[in-house]
Design a protein around this motif. Structure first.
Motif, PDB file in Angstrom:
ATOM      1  N   ILE A  96     -10.720  -5.287   3.946  1.00 10.00           N
ATOM      2  CA  ILE A  96      -9.668  -4.713   3.112  1.00 10.00           C
ATOM      3  C   ILE A  96      -9.715  -3.190   3.212  1.00 10.00           C
ATOM      4  CG2 ILE A  96     -11.093  -4.766   1.027  1.00 10.00           C
ATOM      5  CD1 ILE A  96      -8.520  -5.200  -0.580  1.00 10.00           C
ATOM      6  N   MET A  97      -8.539  -2.609   3.368  1.00 11.41           N
ATOM      7  CA  MET A  97      -8.429  -1.157   3.483  1.00 11.41           C
ATOM      8  C   MET A  97      -7.014  -0.757   3.107  1.00 11.41           C
ATOM      9  SD  MET A  97      -9.641   1.771   4.060  1.00 11.41           S
ATOM     10  CE  MET A  97      -9.201   3.409   4.595  1.00 11.41           C
ATOM     11  N   SER A  98      -6.847   0.449   2.596  1.00  9.89           N
ATOM     12  CA  SER A  98      -5.514   0.927   2.232  1.00  9.89           C
ATOM     13  C   SER A  98      -4.712   1.276   3.478  1.00  9.89           C
ATOM     14  CB  SER A  98      -5.621   2.164   1.331  1.00  9.89           C
ATOM     15  OG  SER A  98      -6.223   3.235   2.025  1.00  9.89           O
ATOM     16  N   ALA A  99      -3.403   1.141   3.360  1.00  9.43           N
ATOM     17  CA  ALA A  99      -2.480   1.531   4.423  1.00  9.43           C
ATOM     18  C   ALA A  99      -1.127   1.795   3.784  1.00  9.43           C
ATOM     19  CB  ALA A  99      -2.371   0.450   5.489  1.00  9.43           C
ATOM     20  N   ASP A 100      -0.543   2.940   4.106  1.00 10.29           N
ATOM     21  CA  ASP A 100       0.745   3.304   3.519  1.00 10.29           C
ATOM     22  C   ASP A 100       1.870   3.304   4.536  1.00 10.29           C
ATOM     23  OD1 ASP A 100       0.134   3.741   0.742  1.00 10.29           O
ATOM     24  OD2 ASP A 100      -1.012   5.494   1.355  1.00 10.29           O
ATOM     25  N   SER A 101       1.612   2.770   5.716  1.00  7.19           N
ATOM     26  CA  SER A 101       2.665   2.667   6.723  1.00  7.19           C
ATOM     27  C   SER A 101       2.274   1.604   7.735  1.00  7.19           C
ATOM     28  CB  SER A 101       2.870   4.005   7.446  1.00  7.19           C
ATOM     29  OG  SER A 101       1.768   4.272   8.294  1.00  7.19           O
ATOM     30  N   GLN A 102       3.271   1.122   8.465  1.00  6.79           N
ATOM     31  CA  GLN A 102       2.986   0.139   9.511  1.00  6.79           C
ATOM     32  C   GLN A 102       2.127   0.758  10.599  1.00  6.79           C
ATOM     33  OE1 GLN A 102       3.672  -3.172   9.443  1.00  6.79           O
ATOM     34  NE2 GLN A 102       2.384  -3.243  11.269  1.00  6.79           N
TER      35      GLN A 102
END
Length: 415
Positions: A43-49
């Motif tokens: 699990i990790m954050s991502a704010d774009s494809q």
């Protein structure tokens, strides 16, 4: 030779060491000597494809190195990431591998195991990574994660706007006066010179640059004169100078970045890890500079994130193997080439500069790192940051004073 490669005897030792630490003081999960194919959640954050694509690529590199290990990547927006992490832990559904930002160690560090035994068993060279962020990912002498990136918060600017207005572009070490001149000249026709919100990342550099501090005796100290002065300077850009817009009442996350990317503001503060989002989502030339200096002093904060093995992971040995690939030299070069972040692995940093191709990037980051504050945090920092984003709206739109907002947040996180 790849850093993540295990020798046969070392593998068994690493597995034993990790198993002993996997559940803290409780009984460790048992893993058979021949576990066979293993699927690990990450699990990790991502704010774009674009970010999701980077993480999925690294997950694929793990399977290339270790065919019996499959890594299933799970993404969530950064604004929700740490809430989701704690919710997963509470429901006994925590992923085996998780991202850990240095600022969040006081809040969620207890969810991670100590990786030091794995370093020793595997001959892993943690000294090859930037020491400041390595230290930032430690707690009580335990190394909770290996960093993949770091970077000082710097000023992003829209070079096309500066050129069109005939305003000199920012240079490292530029002054508050130069900043204000530019911000005023760039504010016209519904477009602003600058954009910020109440998130501490957006205004702490100005507190530090005027000689302030925001922690006292290990606790937040938001109501001292210097913090009030620094925060007031930022909010006055909206309330008095009118060179910045007031944030929306919802306190939307990533709103400053969105305003800048959409061409509604010429400048904002963020870290090098946002470069990939910027370059792939804007139609203008991106530039980087330092935050403005006050009386010759510019001090910014820094951040960085790494990956660690969670306490509840049933396959800690395999999780460490996966991490050793995810943050290994090849992966760090890939991250640098993709512009995802300024690599923590020192030998890959020149790759980032070479491929970034952003005006002033090396000069801005090198200059900022000379005086950077390590961005110490306290327990409840996630809550503090969320409250500042929420209540900060009132300081930016003038319905509350900056001092009142800081006092309100201080009261809720004190103790």
């Amino acid at each position: 030779m790849k850093i993540g490669k295990f020798a046969g005897g070392a593998l068994a030792a690493a597995g034993t060491a990790l198993l002993l630490t996997a559940c803290g003081g409780g009984s460790a999960p048992q893993v058979s000597e021949d576990a066979g194919p293993v699927e690990l959640r990450w699990i990790m954050s991502a704010d774009s494809q674009a970010e999701v694509d980077v993480w999925n690529h690294l997950a694929g590199m793990v399977t290339e190195e270790y065919p019996d290990i499959t890594v299933k990547f799970e993404s969530t927006p950064f604004k929700d990431y740490y809430n989701k992490l704690t919710a997963q832990a509470a429901s006994d559904d925590l992923a085996c591998i998780a991202g850990l930002q240095a600022q969040r160690v006081p809040d969620v560090g207890s969810l991670f195991t100590d990786l030091t035994p794995s370093f020793e068993a595997d001959g892993f060279d943690i000294a090859a990574y930037e020491p400041s962020i390595v230290e930032g990912l430690q707690q009580d002498g335990k190394q909770l994660a290996v960093p993949y990136d770091l970077g000082p918060y710097v000023l992003y600017y829209n070079k096309d706007m500066f050129d069109a207005a005939g305003v000199p572009v920012p240079t490292p070490g530029w002054s508050e006066e130069e900043f204000m001149t530019a911000a005023r000249a760039l504010t016209k026709d519904g477009v602003y010179g600058y954009v910020a919100d109440g998130t501490p990342d957006m205004w702490l550099p100005y507190v530090l640059s005027i000689g302030g501090d925001y922690i006292k005796d290990g606790k937040p100290d938001l109501t001292n004169d210097k913090v009030v002065e620094g925060f007031s300077w930022v909010t006055s850009l909206a309330t008095e100078e009118k060179v910045a817009p007031a944030p929306p009442a919802t306190g939307a996350s990533n709103w400053p970045a969105d305003q800048w990317r959409n061409g509604n503001a010429a400048m904002y503060v963020d870290g090098p890890w946002q470069l990939i989002n910027a370059k792939q989502s804007v139609d203008f030339t991106v530039g980087l500079a330092t935050t403005p200096a006050f009386d010759g002093t510019s001090i910014t904060t820094m951040s960085g994130t790494g990956f660690g093995v969670t306490q509840s992971c049933e396959n800690p040995e395999e999780a460490w193997k996966a991490i050793s690939v995810i943050i290994g030299p090849e992966a760090q070069e890939y991250i640098a080439d993709a512009g995802r972040g300024f690599p923590a692995y020192k030998e890959a940093q020149e790759n980032w500069y070479a491929t970034a191709d952003v005006d002033g990037a090396k000069e801005a980051i090198d200059t900022a790192l000379e005086t950077v504050n390590v961005y110490r945090t306290t327990p409840k920092w996630n809550q503090l940051s969320a409250l500042m984003q929420q209540y900060g709206v009132e300081a930016f739109n003038g319905t509350s004073t900056p001092a009142d907002v800081l006092g309100q947040v201080q009261a809720q996180v004190a103790g």
